[in-house]
Design a protein around this motif. Structure first.
Motif, PDB file in Angstrom:
ATOM      1  N   VAL A   1       0.638  15.185   4.395  1.00 18.64           N
ATOM      2  CA  VAL A   1       1.013  15.635   5.742  1.00 18.64           C
ATOM      3  C   VAL A   1       0.463  14.710   6.825  1.00 18.64           C
ATOM      4  CG1 VAL A   1       0.928  17.521   7.398  1.00 18.64           C
ATOM      5  CG2 VAL A   1       1.059  18.026   4.958  1.00 18.64           C
ATOM      6  N   ASN A   2      -0.757  14.267   6.660  1.00 15.74           N
ATOM      7  CA  ASN A   2      -1.410  13.461   7.694  1.00 15.74           C
ATOM      8  C   ASN A   2      -1.288  11.955   7.459  1.00 15.74           C
ATOM      9  OD1 ASN A   2      -2.359  15.682   9.261  1.00 15.74           O
ATOM     10  ND2 ASN A   2      -3.998  16.001   7.768  1.00 15.74           N
ATOM     11  N   SER A   3      -0.343  11.549   6.651  1.00 15.60           N
ATOM     12  CA  SER A   3      -0.151  10.125   6.362  1.00 15.60           C
ATOM     13  C   SER A   3       0.160   9.323   7.620  1.00 15.60           C
ATOM     14  CB  SER A   3       0.986   9.945   5.353  1.00 15.60           C
ATOM     15  OG  SER A   3       0.659  10.521   4.110  1.00 15.60           O
ATOM     16  N   ALA A   4       0.735   9.965   8.611  1.00 16.61           N
ATOM     17  CA  ALA A   4       1.074   9.270   9.853  1.00 16.61           C
ATOM     18  C   ALA A   4      -0.171   8.715  10.547  1.00 16.61           C
ATOM     19  CB  ALA A   4       1.825  10.204  10.790  1.00 16.61           C
TER      20      ALA A   4
ATOM     21  N   ASP B   1       0.829  -1.209   0.000  1.00 14.65           N
ATOM     22  CA  ASP B   1       0.000   0.000   0.000  1.00 14.65           C
ATOM     23  C   ASP B   1       0.865   1.260   0.000  1.00 14.65           C
ATOM     24  OD1 ASP B   1      -2.289  -1.578   0.017  1.00 14.65           O
ATOM     25  OD2 ASP B   1      -2.366  -1.646   2.198  1.00 14.65           O
ATOM     26  N   ASN B   2       0.730   2.072   1.049  1.00 18.96           N
ATOM     27  CA  ASN B   2       1.393   3.375   1.052  1.00 18.96           C
ATOM     28  C   ASN B   2       2.577   3.480   2.014  1.00 18.96           C
ATOM     29  OD1 ASN B   2      -0.488   4.460  -0.836  1.00 18.96           O
ATOM     30  ND2 ASN B   2      -1.969   4.668   0.826  1.00 18.96           N
ATOM     31  N   SER B   3       3.169   2.339   2.358  1.00 15.88           N
ATOM     32  CA  SER B   3       4.294   2.398   3.290  1.00 15.88           C
ATOM     33  C   SER B   3       5.218   1.197   3.143  1.00 15.88           C
ATOM     34  CB  SER B   3       3.789   2.485   4.735  1.00 15.88           C
ATOM     35  OG  SER B   3       3.044   1.318   5.055  1.00 15.88           O
ATOM     36  N   ILE B   4       6.430   1.349   3.662  1.00 16.95           N
ATOM     37  CA  ILE B   4       7.410   0.267   3.715  1.00 16.95           C
ATOM     38  C   ILE B   4       7.763   0.088   5.184  1.00 16.95           C
ATOM     39  CG2 ILE B   4       9.630  -0.593   2.883  1.00 16.95           C
ATOM     40  CD1 ILE B   4       9.474   1.620   0.696  1.00 16.95           C
ATOM     41  N   THR B   5       7.465  -1.088   5.721  1.00 18.43           N
ATOM     42  CA  THR B   5       7.630  -1.321   7.153  1.00 18.43           C
ATOM     43  C   THR B   5       8.804  -2.247   7.447  1.00 18.43           C
ATOM     44  OG1 THR B   5       5.251  -1.061   7.496  1.00 18.43           O
ATOM     45  CG2 THR B   5       6.496  -2.133   9.257  1.00 18.43           C
TER      46      THR B   5
ATOM     47  N   LEU C   1      12.486  18.343   2.972  1.00 21.57           N
ATOM     48  CA  LEU C   1      11.072  18.747   2.915  1.00 21.57           C
ATOM     49  C   LEU C   1      10.202  17.823   3.767  1.00 21.57           C
ATOM     50  CD1 LEU C   1       9.060  20.736   1.498  1.00 21.57           C
ATOM     51  CD2 LEU C   1       8.736  18.953  -0.223  1.00 21.57           C
ATOM     52  N   GLY C   2      10.583  16.560   3.835  1.00 21.57           N
ATOM     53  CA  GLY C   2       9.841  15.623   4.668  1.00 21.57           C
ATOM     54  C   GLY C   2       9.878  16.015   6.134  1.00 21.57           C
ATOM     55  N   GLY C   3      11.002  16.592   6.558  1.00 22.94           N
ATOM     56  CA  GLY C   3      11.117  17.041   7.937  1.00 22.94           C
ATOM     57  C   GLY C   3      10.209  18.212   8.246  1.00 22.94           C
ATOM     58  N   VAL C   4      10.018  19.069   7.260  1.00 26.67           N
ATOM     59  CA  VAL C   4       9.122  20.226   7.427  1.00 26.67           C
ATOM     60  C   VAL C   4       7.715  19.749   7.766  1.00 26.67           C
ATOM     61  CG1 VAL C   4       8.026  22.158   6.239  1.00 26.67           C
ATOM     62  CG2 VAL C   4      10.468  21.715   5.893  1.00 26.67           C
ATOM     63  N   PHE C   5       7.231  18.759   7.006  1.00 27.16           N
ATOM     64  CA  PHE C   5       5.852  18.318   7.192  1.00 27.16           C
ATOM     65  C   PHE C   5       5.707  17.282   8.299  1.00 27.16           C
ATOM     66  CE2 PHE C   5       5.900  20.219   2.962  1.00 27.16           C
ATOM     67  CZ  PHE C   5       4.881  21.137   3.141  1.00 27.16           C
ATOM     68  N   ALA C   6       6.798  16.605   8.632  1.00 33.35           N
ATOM     69  CA  ALA C   6       6.781  15.745   9.822  1.00 33.35           C
ATOM     70  C   ALA C   6       6.590  16.618  11.055  1.00 33.35           C
ATOM     71  CB  ALA C   6       8.082  14.959   9.916  1.00 33.35           C
TER      72      ALA C   6
ATOM     73  N   ILE D   1       8.526   3.794   6.504  1.00 27.42           N
ATOM     74  CA  ILE D   1       8.707   4.858   5.515  1.00 27.42           C
ATOM     75  C   ILE D   1       7.385   5.075   4.791  1.00 27.42           C
ATOM     76  CG2 ILE D   1      10.007   5.631   3.500  1.00 27.42           C
ATOM     77  CD1 ILE D   1      12.156   3.553   4.224  1.00 27.42           C
ATOM     78  N   VAL D   2       6.915   6.288   4.803  1.00 26.40           N
ATOM     79  CA  VAL D   2       5.641   6.609   4.147  1.00 26.40           C
ATOM     80  C   VAL D   2       5.874   6.918   2.667  1.00 26.40           C
ATOM     81  CG1 VAL D   2       3.687   8.198   4.094  1.00 26.40           C
ATOM     82  CG2 VAL D   2       4.676   7.513   6.291  1.00 26.40           C
ATOM     83  N   LYS D   3       5.033   6.371   1.819  1.00 25.55           N
ATOM     84  CA  LYS D   3       5.067   6.695   0.392  1.00 25.55           C
ATOM     85  C   LYS D   3       4.154   7.891   0.156  1.00 25.55           C
ATOM     86  CE  LYS D   3       5.810   1.915  -1.104  1.00 25.55           C
ATOM     87  NZ  LYS D   3       5.292   0.817  -1.959  1.00 25.55           N
ATOM     88  N   MET D   4       4.759   9.013  -0.156  1.00 26.31           N
ATOM     89  CA  MET D   4       3.986  10.243  -0.330  1.00 26.31           C
ATOM     90  C   MET D   4       3.434  10.385  -1.748  1.00 26.31           C
ATOM     91  SD  MET D   4       3.830  11.832   2.469  1.00 26.31           S
ATOM     92  CE  MET D   4       4.582  11.879   4.093  1.00 26.31           C
ATOM     93  N   PRO D   5       2.238  10.960  -1.888  1.00 30.43           N
ATOM     94  CA  PRO D   5       1.706  11.235  -3.228  1.00 30.43           C
ATOM     95  C   PRO D   5       2.669  12.128  -4.001  1.00 30.43           C
ATOM     96  CG  PRO D   5       0.011  11.551  -1.542  1.00 30.43           C
ATOM     97  CD  PRO D   5       1.317  11.386  -0.818  1.00 30.43           C
ATOM     98  N   PHE D   6       2.998  11.725  -5.228  1.00 30.43           N
ATOM     99  CA  PHE D   6       3.903  12.495  -6.091  1.00 30.43           C
ATOM    100  C   PHE D   6       5.295  12.658  -5.470  1.00 30.43           C
ATOM    101  CE2 PHE D   6      -0.426  14.444  -6.554  1.00 30.43           C
ATOM    102  CZ  PHE D   6      -0.767  13.798  -7.730  1.00 30.43           C
ATOM    103  N   ASN D   7       5.632  11.838  -4.470  1.00 29.67           N
ATOM    104  CA  ASN D   7       6.921  11.946  -3.769  1.00 29.67           C
ATOM    105  C   ASN D   7       7.112  13.320  -3.122  1.00 29.67           C
ATOM    106  OD1 ASN D   7       7.971   9.310  -4.332  1.00 29.67           O
ATOM    107  ND2 ASN D   7       8.348   9.973  -6.433  1.00 29.67           N
TER     108      ASN D   7
END
Length: 247
Positions: free
Chosen positions: A113-116, A56-60, A136-141, A101-107
């Motif tokens: 932002v709320n994938s967590a 799906d949308n993550s790698i665990t 950029l991932g840190g900004v939205f984390a 690791i979250v797979k973000m839309p369009f990377n």
């Protein structure tokens, strides 16, 4: 009447042309991203220390030994394939921390932002969470953590800083950047220091740079590092583990 109709048609054609150009430009922009290298691909294979599930949308990455009740949610850098962070994720999993690791839309973490929320909901076995992100991932984390302080116990900023203030946040934080990072500079950190949580530890890895946080080749605009990518990631993982032990 005919003039008015022709004018409306012209306006519609102009709007359509602008939309087409914008859509094409966006499609080109998101199709041009940094891909995971062979080292990252190798780290995606389960070992005696951790198992990997890519669905799906993550790698665990789930530890097989000494599993901690604390989990790590990782937001990738902008326009970087999520698999590129398998190296650092595998190092943390080998130390006992479930790392997702979250797979973000369009990377782009901007669109996720709320994938967590989904990650946390799928892992009730984890008692406490930290969230980390590169660039950029840190900004939205950080943004997610500020808005969900009841769910997040800590934030790790990898070559990143908050864009909106987290100074009043209750969670602890760790900031790590390479001394040769030319994309998130020491001046960037200094200029935004008042936005970090009060309880932030700042670490600079000597000889490290920006793109060494992942395994996706070279990155335009960054400096070359004077230490290996593996060395920088090992040091980074060590600081993160120490941070987690002291939460």
């Amino acid at each position: 009447m005919k003039y008015i109709t022709s004018k409306k048609r012209l306006i519609l054609l102009i709007i359509l042309a602008v939309f087409t150009v914008v859509a094409a430009s966006f499609a080109y922009y998101i199709s041009d991203y940094y891909h995971a290298d062979s080292t990252a691909v190798a780290a995606l294979k389960s070992t005696e220390y951790y198992s990997v599930v890519d669905i799906d949308n993550s790698i665990t990455f789930t530890p097989t030994k000494n599993k901690s009740s604390t989990g790590i949610i990782f937001y990738p850098g902008g326009k970087v394939q999520p698999e590129a962070y398998a190296g650092i994720a595998s190092k943390l999993a080998a130390k006992g921390y479930t790392t997702i690791i979250v797979k973000m839309p369009f990377n782009l973490a901007f669109f996720g932002v709320n994938s967590a929320d989904d990650v946390i909901a799928k892992h009730p076995e984890i008692n406490s969470w930290i969230i980390m992100g590169h660039s950029l991932g840190g900004v939205f984390a950080s943004e997610y953590a500020v808005n969900h302080q009841d769910k997040i116990k800590g934030v790790v900023y990898l070559a990143a800083y908050p864009s909106t203030s987290a100074s009043n946040a209750t969670f602890k934080a760790l900031s790590i950047r390479g001394s040769l990072d030319n994309l998130t500079t020491s001046q960037d950190i200094s200029d935004n220091k008042n936005k970090f949580p009060v309880n932030t530890i700042f670490i600079t890895i000597s000889g490290g740079n920006h793109y060494n946080n992942g395994n996706y080749g070279l990155q335009a605009g960054d400096n070359n590092s004077t230490i290996t990518r593996d060395q920088q990631q090992n040091e980074t993982a060590g600081y993160i583990v120490e941070f987690l032990k002291n939460l």
